[in-house]
Design a protein around this motif. Sequence first.
Motif, PDB file in Angstrom:
ATOM      1  N   HIS A 118       0.858  -1.181   0.000  1.00  0.00           N
ATOM      2  CA  HIS A 118       0.000   0.000   0.000  1.00  0.00           C
ATOM      3  C   HIS A 118       0.892   1.229   0.000  1.00  0.00           C
ATOM      4  N   LEU A 119       0.619   2.160  -0.900  1.00  0.00           N
ATOM      5  CA  LEU A 119       1.385   3.390  -1.025  1.00  0.00           C
ATOM      6  C   LEU A 119       0.502   4.574  -0.649  1.00  0.00           C
TER       7      LEU A 119
ATOM      8  N   TYR B 272       0.416   8.465  -0.864  1.00  0.00           N
ATOM      9  CA  TYR B 272       0.995   9.651  -1.494  1.00  0.00           C
ATOM     10  C   TYR B 272       0.450  10.878  -0.784  1.00  0.00           C
TER      11      TYR B 272
ATOM     12  N   TYR C 172      -3.358   2.139  -3.182  1.00  0.00           N
ATOM     13  CA  TYR C 172      -2.798   3.459  -2.906  1.00  0.00           C
ATOM     14  C   TYR C 172      -3.867   4.401  -2.374  1.00  0.00           C
TER      15      TYR C 172
END
Length: 154
Positions: free
Chosen positions: A81-82, A84, A121
């Motif tokens: 999982h990113l 941003y 994400y």
Amino acid sequence: MKVTITHKEDMKFEAKTQKSSFIIDCPQITPVEYFLAGIITCSASDMILIPKNQNKTVTDLTIDGDALRADNHPRKFNTLHLNYSFNSDADDITAARWVMASLETYCSTINTIRDSVAISYSIMHNGKKIKENEKMISGTGNKIDLGEIESCPS
């Protein structure tokens, strides 16, 4: 692309590329942590260069990566999982397209693992959550062409 790893002492190794070299000091930073950092840095460089191509600017960029690994060897990544978080002089739709273009088209490291890792994400843009736990489509990806971009040479 070619990289040569040479044992130095204890658990220290020197990585030599065609352009530079650096020390990998295990267990201070493990090879898996370097791997994850490389994956995230690939997308981070896209997040600076794609907007630059559009005469836009990204500031305060942070990408947190959270990978869950299998319990048994070879302990591959199961999920990634990113998160941003960044500010820009673009609208939310454009900002989300930059992230999606990086994930789906431009970031070669993410696209190298996408067939075997469930990637998701979230995006915080200009202090506002605009995407939450979006799933990246696995497989060959969608081409989101925002033109040629400079990149970190690979």
